[in-house]
Design an enzyme around this catalytic site. Sequence first.
Site, PDB file in Angstrom:
ATOM      1  N   THR A 110      -8.685  96.645  47.310  1.00 38.48           N
ATOM      2  CA  THR A 110      -8.014  95.982  48.431  1.00 38.48           C
ATOM      3  C   THR A 110      -9.019  95.397  49.414  1.00 38.48           C
ATOM      4  OG1 THR A 110      -5.990  97.300  48.271  1.00 38.48           O
ATOM      5  CG2 THR A 110      -6.493  96.361  50.422  1.00 38.48           C
ATOM      6  N   CYS A 125       0.614 100.344  44.651  1.00 37.60           N
ATOM      7  CA  CYS A 125       0.454  99.706  45.961  1.00 37.60           C
ATOM      8  C   CYS A 125       1.704  98.967  46.424  1.00 37.60           C
ATOM      9  CB  CYS A 125      -0.732  98.743  45.930  1.00 37.60           C
ATOM     10  SG  CYS A 125      -2.306  99.586  45.713  1.00 37.60           S
TER      11      CYS A 125
END
Length: 394
Positions: A72, A326
């Site tokens: 990320t 996620c």
Amino acid sequence: MKEIYLDNAATTRVHPQVAEKMMDTMLNNYGNPSSLHRLGIRAEQAVKEVRELVAATINCQSQDIYFTSGGTEGNNMIIKGIVENKQRSRMRIITSATEHPSVLDVFSFYEEHQIEVVVLGVDEQGHIDLDELKATMNASTILVSIMGVNNELGTIQDLKAIGRIVKQANPNCVFHSDFVQGYMKIPIDVEACQLDALTMCSHKIFGPKGAGAVYIKKGINLKPLLRGGGQENNMRSGTENVPGIVGFGEAIRLRKESYLDELEAIRELRSRLIRGLEDQVEDIKVNGDPNGSPYVLNVSFNRVRGEVLLHSLEAKGIYVSTGSACSSHKKEKQYVLKAIGLLEEYKEGTIRISFSKDITKEDADETVRAIAEAVASLRLLIKARRKNKSQEKN
């Protein structure tokens, strides 16, 4: 009860040798890499060795590797760094509809701030249309970000073909790929693919969470996300996570000699599980490209809810997922299935099975039996509930 862990696309179990190496680093190589004394220099050398190791695995120079906390941060670092560094009023950035949230959410943010965003559609296997990419490229395009291996479907994009299109249309456009699900599983050569940036992660390959790396080609100018001590050549300030980086390096060392051989073994394991499901369960659909990454299997069961099936398998010690970890708590968690045009009756019954070297043929066979039993039971339950509701109405 034996556990069969089939959620390796979400994370892998840390290899014992990785944990041992990290513990040794925390206890005995605890210096700050920025310190000038012997302990600092020793820690700096450990980081340097891993930097060189990562570079060798993707065919780039070690000075083009920067350590991060994972996928990320790496995706944000590259995408935001490119866009924020540009001062032009007109900019176009291109991605695909099946990217990881750490890419799509950043693109959505910039779209809200009047930057032209193009989201390429995909076919039923999850591949982008190369002709559509070619048609959307122009002189204002500053960034193309396309995932190398999809985290939910396992679809592998043709990065070499994409790189040719991008650079032929606009040599100054930055070509980036989120390669978190492919790194040290599928071979990658950044030079051959004409990639300017690549995102990698440790915890998908039996390394620790909180460690990753990005490749940023020399000459690509990015605005840093973090400012401070100027670590990582001013690209990522903050004291380096030396134990995490060392653990990442150990995970790479453990895989680099064997992962290509492992690839075929995993492919056969995936095929075995598919054959078993197709033989024992009716009305199912395998999603994605049959020739995609063998580490990921996305399969849908009609008249079953994926989340209920997940918990039914969990009760038997078998761990799968319903998609990306996620996006599991988001309303739009089925956006990848929507993008490939999966029929509504299959969407709700979709699970992701993701493999590792630790899964055996016996594990695969036991998983098939458990899924077949669970699906049959759940379908009977749903049928009974519908019958009861119908009787109540009458």
